[in-house]
Design a protein around this motif. Structure first.
Motif, mmCIF file in Angstrom:
data_model
loop_
_atom_site.group_PDB
_atom_site.id
_atom_site.type_symbol
_atom_site.label_atom_id
_atom_site.label_comp_id
_atom_site.label_asym_id
_atom_site.label_seq_id
_atom_site.Cartn_x
_atom_site.Cartn_y
_atom_site.Cartn_z
ATOM 1 N N ARG A 166 0.816 -1.205 0.000
ATOM 2 C CA ARG A 166 0.000 0.000 0.000
ATOM 3 C C ARG A 166 0.854 1.261 0.000
ATOM 4 O O ARG A 166 0.461 2.292 -0.550
ATOM 5 N N ASN A 169 1.947 1.729 -3.575
ATOM 6 C CA ASN A 169 0.824 2.201 -4.380
ATOM 7 C C ASN A 169 0.570 3.689 -4.178
ATOM 8 O O ASN A 169 0.305 4.434 -5.132
ATOM 9 N N GLU A 170 0.634 4.152 -2.942
ATOM 10 C CA GLU A 170 0.380 5.566 -2.665
ATOM 11 C C GLU A 170 1.474 6.450 -3.264
ATOM 12 O O GLU A 170 1.194 7.497 -3.857
#
Length: 345
Positions: A166, A169-170
């Motif tokens: 995550r 992804n950010e």
């Protein structure tokens, strides 16, 4: 339908500056420290500007916490050594994922910045600005000259090291959004420097014996240029010179006009047979008009034995001037006459 997370609390009532107003704003930013010359831009300035770009423009927030960014540049050699010897444990102030770091390629190539791509040989100086000066007595001008900037390309690799997908992804979302138009800009010492995004690669460690972590690399090319203030040249231009003219304010008596008493303001200058020269001294100032020469083909005029002209129609005479005529007769067997009309002044 979900609501947007970011809501504008204030809507600007004035439009942002564009075209000429925007260019003036950029000039004001460049000259905000009071200098008429652009700020120098060297390798260290470009490196520092790129670090600020990564820290501020690519800032990534996960669970309300900002992923820290290392504020130093790492070379490719240092990064390979670092990945082999680092300790992911948070002991002795060692760095613990997640974090973002910047690796710079040592080689700096000749640039491709289109603004300064076309160079003129010999690095000559070019006119930049004309600045008024005042030394307390005279107004003048100083001419500011600078050489054409040298374009350079510096390659950086921004790496994010983390334990969760995550976070990758950010960070990836922030980078893609920032470079949606292929390039972004960073203001470095008042200069707008373009940055182009390159390849994205994955360097994650997946060995079972070691702790699993992700490393994703993003390649960027900074299209910069070099400006060295030591090469700037300031030379004085032409100064304005104050000229002082003095006038005599004393009054003088006006000279009494004298009229010609011969022939009702007319004088006949006679040249008898065998004589081609005649002289006369005037004791007054007058303008003499030659009316009708008789039996005269041409004549020369001398004042105080200085040649004045030939075949004139008007002569300026001052007091005590000696007027002399030298004529060429049409017929040498008869007399010649030059009739003068005196106009006293």
């Amino acid at each position: 339908m979900p609501l947007p997370k970011k809501i504008k609390k204030h809507i600007p009532l004035t439009e942002s500056k564009t075209l000429l107003s925007r260019r003036r704003e950029l000039v004001d930013k460049i000259n905000k420290d009071g200098t008429f010359l652009p700020k120098s831009l060297l390798h260290a300035d470009l490196d520092g500007g790129f670090l600020e770009f990564v820290k501020n423009e690519l800032k990534t927030v996960i669970d309300g916490k900002v992923i820290p960014t290392i504020d130093i540049l790492i070379t490719t050699q240092n990064w390979s050594q670092f990945t082999e010897t680092w300790n992911l444990q948070n002991l002795d102030k060692n760095v613990e994922p997640p974090f973002i770091t910047t690796v710079r390629v040592p080689e700096v190539k000749f640039g491709t910045n289109p603004a300064v791509l076309y160079n003129i040989p010999n690095r000559r100086q070019y006119f930049y600005a004309q600045v008024p000066t005042w030394d307390g007595q005279r107004n003048g001008m100083d001419i500011y000259k600078i050489p054409q900037p040298v374009p350079i390309d510096i390659t950086y690799t921004v790496k994010i090291v983390c334990n969760r997908m995550r976070e990758i992804n950010e960070f990836n979302k922030n980078v893609i959004e920032k470079f949606a138009s292929k390039q972004a800009y960073q203001v470095i010492k008042g200069h707008y420097i373009p940055i182009i995004m390159g390849n994205i690669s994955d360097e994650s460690v997946m060995e079972l014996e070691k702790r699993k972590f992700y490393i994703q690399s993003y390649e960027f090319t900074l299209l910069g240029f070099l400006i060295d203030e030591n090469e700037f040249e300031v030379s004085p231009a032409v100064s304005r010179v104050l000229q002082v003219v003095e006038f005599d304010t004393s009054t003088t008596k006006r000279r009494v006009k004298k009229d010609i008493n011969i022939g009702g303001n007319e004088i006949d200058v006679l040249f008898v047979v065998g004589n081609n020269v005649n002289s006369q001294i005037f004791d007054y100032t007058t303008n003499i008009i030659i009316v009708t020469p008789t039996n005269v083909e041409s004549f020369d005029v001398y004042i105080n034995n200085d040649y004045y002209g030939s075949d004139l129609t008007e002569i300026q005479i001052n007091t005590n001037d000696k007027l002399k005529f030298v004529i060429v007769k049409t017929d040498d067997t008869i007399d010649s006459i030059i009739r003068l009309f005196g106009n006293p002044i």
